[in-house]
Design a protein around this motif. Structure first.
Motif, PDB file in Angstrom:
ATOM      1  N   ILE A  28      22.296   1.590 -21.190  1.00  0.00           N
ATOM      2  CA  ILE A  28      21.468   2.606 -21.848  1.00  0.00           C
ATOM      3  C   ILE A  28      20.449   1.957 -22.776  1.00  0.00           C
ATOM      4  CG2 ILE A  28      22.976   2.974 -23.854  1.00  0.00           C
ATOM      5  CD1 ILE A  28      21.145   5.680 -21.766  1.00  0.00           C
ATOM      6  N   ASN A  29      20.765   0.736 -23.224  1.00  0.00           N
ATOM      7  CA  ASN A  29      19.871  -0.018 -24.108  1.00  0.00           C
ATOM      8  C   ASN A  29      18.487  -0.172 -23.481  1.00  0.00           C
ATOM      9  OD1 ASN A  29      18.819  -1.952 -25.941  1.00  0.00           O
ATOM     10  ND2 ASN A  29      20.882  -2.745 -26.314  1.00  0.00           N
ATOM     11  N   GLY A  30      18.449  -0.541 -22.191  1.00  0.00           N
ATOM     12  CA  GLY A  30      17.174  -0.736 -21.519  1.00  0.00           C
ATOM     13  C   GLY A  30      16.656   0.495 -20.815  1.00  0.00           C
ATOM     14  N   ALA A  31      17.563   1.460 -20.543  1.00  0.00           N
ATOM     15  CA  ALA A  31      17.148   2.657 -19.809  1.00  0.00           C
ATOM     16  C   ALA A  31      16.400   3.657 -20.693  1.00  0.00           C
ATOM     17  CB  ALA A  31      18.367   3.327 -19.176  1.00  0.00           C
ATOM     18  N   LEU A  32      16.723   3.694 -21.976  1.00  0.00           N
ATOM     19  CA  LEU A  32      16.129   4.707 -22.859  1.00  0.00           C
ATOM     20  C   LEU A  32      14.595   4.682 -22.890  1.00  0.00           C
ATOM     21  CD1 LEU A  32      18.546   4.893 -25.926  1.00  0.00           C
ATOM     22  CD2 LEU A  32      17.951   6.752 -24.357  1.00  0.00           C
ATOM     23  N   PRO A  33      13.951   3.511 -23.003  1.00  0.00           N
ATOM     24  CA  PRO A  33      12.483   3.527 -23.007  1.00  0.00           C
ATOM     25  C   PRO A  33      11.898   4.157 -21.739  1.00  0.00           C
ATOM     26  CG  PRO A  33      13.276   1.416 -23.805  1.00  0.00           C
ATOM     27  CD  PRO A  33      14.469   2.147 -23.276  1.00  0.00           C
ATOM     28  N   GLY A  34      12.496   3.888 -20.572  1.00  0.00           N
ATOM     29  CA  GLY A  34      12.019   4.481 -19.331  1.00  0.00           C
ATOM     30  C   GLY A  34      12.265   5.971 -19.272  1.00  0.00           C
ATOM     31  N   ILE A  35      13.412   6.397 -19.771  1.00  0.00           N
ATOM     32  CA  ILE A  35      13.714   7.830 -19.814  1.00  0.00           C
ATOM     33  C   ILE A  35      12.706   8.551 -20.695  1.00  0.00           C
ATOM     34  CG2 ILE A  35      15.413   9.540 -20.603  1.00  0.00           C
ATOM     35  CD1 ILE A  35      17.591   7.468 -19.834  1.00  0.00           C
ATOM     36  N   LYS A  36      12.353   7.939 -21.817  1.00  0.00           N
ATOM     37  CA  LYS A  36      11.371   8.554 -22.724  1.00  0.00           C
ATOM     38  C   LYS A  36       9.976   8.589 -22.103  1.00  0.00           C
ATOM     39  CE  LYS A  36      12.497   6.035 -26.410  1.00  0.00           C
ATOM     40  NZ  LYS A  36      12.530   5.580 -27.819  1.00  0.00           N
ATOM     41  N   THR A  37       9.697   7.673 -21.182  1.00  0.00           N
ATOM     42  CA  THR A  37       8.415   7.704 -20.464  1.00  0.00           C
ATOM     43  C   THR A  37       8.393   8.823 -19.430  1.00  0.00           C
ATOM     44  OG1 THR A  37       8.129   5.318 -20.748  1.00  0.00           O
ATOM     45  CG2 THR A  37       6.851   6.359 -18.996  1.00  0.00           C
ATOM     46  N   ALA A 149      24.388  -5.682 -17.432  1.00  0.00           N
ATOM     47  CA  ALA A 149      23.511  -4.536 -17.669  1.00  0.00           C
ATOM     48  C   ALA A 149      22.181  -4.981 -18.273  1.00  0.00           C
ATOM     49  CB  ALA A 149      24.205  -3.539 -18.600  1.00  0.00           C
ATOM     50  N   TYR A 150      22.237  -5.922 -19.206  1.00  0.00           N
ATOM     51  CA  TYR A 150      20.996  -6.424 -19.805  1.00  0.00           C
ATOM     52  C   TYR A 150      20.125  -7.114 -18.750  1.00  0.00           C
ATOM     53  CZ  TYR A 150      23.367  -5.681 -24.304  1.00  0.00           C
ATOM     54  OH  TYR A 150      24.022  -5.140 -25.383  1.00  0.00           O
ATOM     55  N   GLY A 151      20.784  -7.838 -17.823  1.00  0.00           N
ATOM     56  CA  GLY A 151      20.040  -8.470 -16.747  1.00  0.00           C
ATOM     57  C   GLY A 151      19.393  -7.454 -15.819  1.00  0.00           C
ATOM     58  N   VAL A 152      20.130  -6.389 -15.510  1.00  0.00           N
ATOM     59  CA  VAL A 152      19.579  -5.310 -14.683  1.00  0.00           C
ATOM     60  C   VAL A 152      18.416  -4.632 -15.411  1.00  0.00           C
ATOM     61  CG1 VAL A 152      20.078  -3.060 -13.636  1.00  0.00           C
ATOM     62  CG2 VAL A 152      21.716  -4.939 -13.406  1.00  0.00           C
ATOM     63  N   ASN A 153      18.584  -4.428 -16.718  1.00  0.00           N
ATOM     64  CA  ASN A 153      17.492  -3.852 -17.519  1.00  0.00           C
ATOM     65  C   ASN A 153      16.215  -4.690 -17.381  1.00  0.00           C
ATOM     66  OD1 ASN A 153      19.115  -1.800 -18.471  1.00  0.00           O
ATOM     67  ND2 ASN A 153      19.600  -2.821 -20.399  1.00  0.00           N
ATOM     68  N   TYR A 154      16.383  -5.991 -17.500  1.00  0.00           N
ATOM     69  CA  TYR A 154      15.228  -6.891 -17.406  1.00  0.00           C
ATOM     70  C   TYR A 154      14.599  -6.834 -16.013  1.00  0.00           C
ATOM     71  CZ  TYR A 154      12.450 -11.174 -17.503  1.00  0.00           C
ATOM     72  OH  TYR A 154      11.423 -12.072 -17.419  1.00  0.00           O
ATOM     73  N   ALA A 155      15.452  -6.766 -14.986  1.00  0.00           N
ATOM     74  CA  ALA A 155      14.953  -6.767 -13.603  1.00  0.00           C
ATOM     75  C   ALA A 155      14.141  -5.519 -13.279  1.00  0.00           C
ATOM     76  CB  ALA A 155      16.127  -6.899 -12.634  1.00  0.00           C
ATOM     77  N   GLY A 279      11.864  -7.353 -27.074  1.00  0.00           N
ATOM     78  CA  GLY A 279      13.142  -6.733 -27.403  1.00  0.00           C
ATOM     79  C   GLY A 279      14.146  -6.867 -26.279  1.00  0.00           C
ATOM     80  N   VAL A 280      13.703  -6.670 -25.022  1.00  0.00           N
ATOM     81  CA  VAL A 280      14.600  -6.764 -23.870  1.00  0.00           C
ATOM     82  C   VAL A 280      15.090  -8.199 -23.682  1.00  0.00           C
ATOM     83  CG1 VAL A 280      14.768  -6.525 -21.366  1.00  0.00           C
ATOM     84  CG2 VAL A 280      13.588  -4.770 -22.700  1.00  0.00           C
ATOM     85  N   VAL A 281      14.176  -9.162 -23.753  1.00  0.00           N
ATOM     86  CA  VAL A 281      14.545 -10.568 -23.543  1.00  0.00           C
ATOM     87  C   VAL A 281      15.510 -11.048 -24.631  1.00  0.00           C
ATOM     88  CG1 VAL A 281      13.674 -12.937 -23.508  1.00  0.00           C
ATOM     89  CG2 VAL A 281      12.444 -11.145 -22.274  1.00  0.00           C
ATOM     90  N   SER A 282      15.221 -10.712 -25.878  1.00  0.00           N
ATOM     91  CA  SER A 282      16.105 -11.147 -26.972  1.00  0.00           C
ATOM     92  C   SER A 282      17.473 -10.491 -26.868  1.00  0.00           C
ATOM     93  CB  SER A 282      15.456 -10.850 -28.328  1.00  0.00           C
ATOM     94  OG  SER A 282      15.107  -9.489 -28.440  1.00  0.00           O
ATOM     95  N   THR A 283      17.520  -9.267 -26.320  1.00  0.00           N
ATOM     96  CA  THR A 283      18.800  -8.597 -26.118  1.00  0.00           C
ATOM     97  C   THR A 283      19.632  -9.321 -25.070  1.00  0.00           C
ATOM     98  OG1 THR A 283      17.944  -6.437 -26.781  1.00  0.00           O
ATOM     99  CG2 THR A 283      19.887  -6.440 -25.386  1.00  0.00           C
TER     100      THR A 283
END
Length: 455
Positions: A28-37, A149-155, A279-283
Motif C-alpha cells: 500500500i506504501n507504493g500503491a497509494l500515490p497511483g490510487i490518488k491519481t 512489495a517495495y520492489g513491485v512498487n518500484y517496478a 521516496g520509493v527508492v529510499s523505501t
C-alpha cells in the motif's frame, strides 16, 4: 502421517503466511500515490483505504484463531490463503474507492488470520531451545514480503494504473501458501487435545530425533489438556496475566512508530528527498535494512532474554525517533546533511525495531498462553494488534496535515518509554521454557505458589 516431509519445508510453509502479511503491509506504501491519481482521494479516504485492511484483520484474527481451536491450525491456514486470493483479486480490479475498501477488508480477514495462526502454529511445532529462531521465521517472512512489495512498487511506479498490478499481485503468494499448506502436519498439541495421540507422536517424530520426540510427546500427554476454552476463561486467574501480556505487546508493537514508516515512508521520504521516485527508492533501502536486521535477529534471538531485547529495542527506537523529530525541519529546509541524517536515523530505528518488537513480539505471542485458550487468546492479542494498526493508518495522514511529522515522532518516542516499562515490569520471561513449563508457571502463579515474574 503416511509420508515424511522435510522439516525445512514444514517450517518454511508454516511461516509463509507471514510473507502475505508483509506483502500487503508494504504494497500500500507504493500503491497509494497511483490510487490518488486514478481517483480523488482526500486524507481521510486515504486513511480509510489503508486501514480497511486492518478492519478486516481484526475480524480475521479473532475469528480464524478461535476456529483453529475447533478445526485445527493447518485447516485454517489453508482457508486464510483462499480468502487472501479473493481479496487480492478484488483489490486489483476495483472500479471505485468503495469497491477497493471492501476488497481491502476481505483481504484483511486473511491477513489477520495469518497474523494469529502462524505464530501459534510455529510456537507449537518448534522445540523449546530453538523456538525463538524458528518462530522468528514468521517475522523474516514478513520482512521479505515487505521488501518484495517495495520492489513491485518500484517496478510498477511508472506503469499506467500500476497500483492494480501491485495489489492484485498478492494472488501469487496466496496460491503458494494454499498448495504449501497441503504439506503441513497438524500441530501435535492440537492433535493430543482432540484425542489423536498416535498421530501427534508421528508428527513429533518427523520433526525431532526419536528421543526428543518421545520426551516432548510425554510432556504434552502429562500436561492438562481440556476442551477449547471460552471467552470467560480468558479472565481466570491462570490466564489473565498472559492475556494482559500478549495484548500489551501487540498493541505497543503497533503504536511505537513502526507502521508510520512502513505504510507511509514513500511519502515521508519523498518530502525529505524532494521527489516521489526518491521516496520509493529510499523505501526499498529501508526494506533491505529490515530484512538484513531480521536475519541477524534470527541468529541471536535464542541467546538473549526476550525481555532484554524488548527493553533495549524501546530505548534505541525512542532515541532514534526523538532525533528524527528534532532534525526533520532542517531536512525540509533542504539541508543535505539533515536529509541523509533523517534517512540514517530511520534505518537505525528499523534495526532496533527488527531485533525487538518486530520479531520477538510474535515469538512471545506464540509462547504466552495456556493450551486450552491458546487459539482464542492469540486471536484476541492479534485483534488488539490490528486495532493499533487502524489507529496509525487512519489518523497518520490527518495528523501529518495538522501537527506535522516532528510532533508525531515526539509522540511515538514517548510511547517507546511506555514500551520499556511494560517489558520491565509486566512481561514474564519465556526464553528456553517449554510451552508446558510456561503453562505450569501460570498455574502455580494463579494458586499463589509463585509470586512475581518468571525470569
Amino acid at each position: 502421517m503416511k509420508k515424511k516431509v522435510s522439516p525445512t519445508l514444514i517450517y518454511f510453509f508454516g511461516s509463509f503466511g507471514g510473507f502475505m502479511f508483509g506483502y500487503d503491509i508494504g504494497i500500500i506504501n507504493g500503491a497509494l500515490p497511483g490510487i490518488k491519481t486514478t481517483w480523488s482521494v482526500n486524507p481521510w479516504l486515504e486513511g480509510l483505504i489503508t486501514s480497511g485492511l486492518f478492519v478486516g484483520a481484526m475480524l480475521g484474527a479473532s475469528l480464524m484463531a478461535s476456529l483453529a481451536d475447533r478445526f485445527g491450525r493447518r485447516r485454517m491456514i489453508m482457508w486464510s490463503a483462499v480468502v487472501f486470493a479473493i481479496g487480492a483479486l478484488g483489490s486489483g480490479i476495483s472500479s471505485n474507492t468503495s469497491f477497493l475498501v471492501i476488497a481491502r477488508i476481505i483481504l484483511g480477514v486473511a491477513v489477520g488470520g495469518a497474523s494469529a495462526l502462524v505464530p501459534m502454529y510455529m510456537g507449537e511445532i518448534s522445540p523449546a531451545e530453538t523456538r525463538g529462531k524458528l518462530s522468528g521465521l514468521n517475522q523474516l517472512m514478513i520482512t521479505v514480503g515487505m521488501l518484495s512489495a517495495y520492489g513491485v512498487n518500484y517496478a510498477f511506479v511508472h506503469v499506467f494504473q500500476g497500483w492494480r498490478w501491485m495489489l492484485g499481485g498478492a494472488v501469487v503468494p496466496a496460491i503458494v501458501l494454499l498448495f504449501g499448506a497441503f504439506l503441513l502436519p497438524e500441530s501435535p498439541r492440537f492433535l493430543v487435545r482432540i484425542g489423536k495421540k498416535e498421530l501427534a507422536r508421528q508428527v513429533l517424530q518427523s520433526l525431532r530425533s526419536s528421543e526428543e520426540a518421545e520426551s516432548e510427546y510425554q510432556a504434552i500427554i502429562n500436561a492438562q489438556h481440556s476442551d477449547a476454552g471460552s471467552f470467560k476463561d480468558l479472565f481466570s486467574k491462570m490466564a489473565l496475566p498472559s492475556v494482559i501480556a500478549g495484548c500489551g505487546l501487540t498493541l505497543l508493537q503497533q503504536i511505537q512508530g513502526a507502521n508510520t514508516i512502513f505504510y507511509y515512508s514513500s511519502q515521508i521520504l519523498a518530502k525529505v528527498f524532494g521527489s516521489e521516485i526518491g521516496g520509493v527508492v529510499s523505501t526499498v533501502g529501508i526494506g533491505v535494512v529490515f530484512v538484513l536486521a531480521t536475519i541477524v535477529t534470527l541468529l541471536i534471538v535464542d541467546k538473549f532474554k526476550r525481555r532484554t531485547l524488548f527493553m533495549s529495542g524501546s530505548i534505541g527506537m525512542g532515541i532514534s525517533l526523538l532525533l528524527v523529530g528534532l532534525i526533520y525541519p532542517s531536512a525540509q529546509a533542504n539541508y543535505a546533511w539533515a536529509t541523509w541524517t533523517v534517512f540514517f536515523l530511520i534505518c537505525l530505528y528499523v534495526i532496533f525495531y527488527a531485533y525487538s518488537w518486530a520479531a520477538v513480539t510474535w515469538i512471545v505471542v506464540g509462547e504466552l498462553f495456556p493450551s486450552h485458550i491458546r487459539g482464542l487468546a492469540t486471536g484476541i492479542a492479534s485483534t488488539v494488534n490490528w486495532f493499533g494498526n487502524i489507529l496509525v493508518a487512519l489518523f497518520f495522514p490527518v495528523l501529518l496535515e495538522t501537527v506535522g511529522l516532528s510532533i508525531i515522532f515526539f509522540g511515538f518516542a514517548a510511547i517507546c518509554v511506555i514500551g520499556f516499562l511494560f517489558a520491565k515490569y509486566l512481561l514474564y520471561e519465556t526464553k528456553g521454557k517449554s510451552l508446558e513449563e510456561i503453562e505450569m508457571y501460570l498455574y502455580d502463579r494463579s494458586i499463589g505458589s509463585v509470586v512475581g515474574l518468571m525470569k
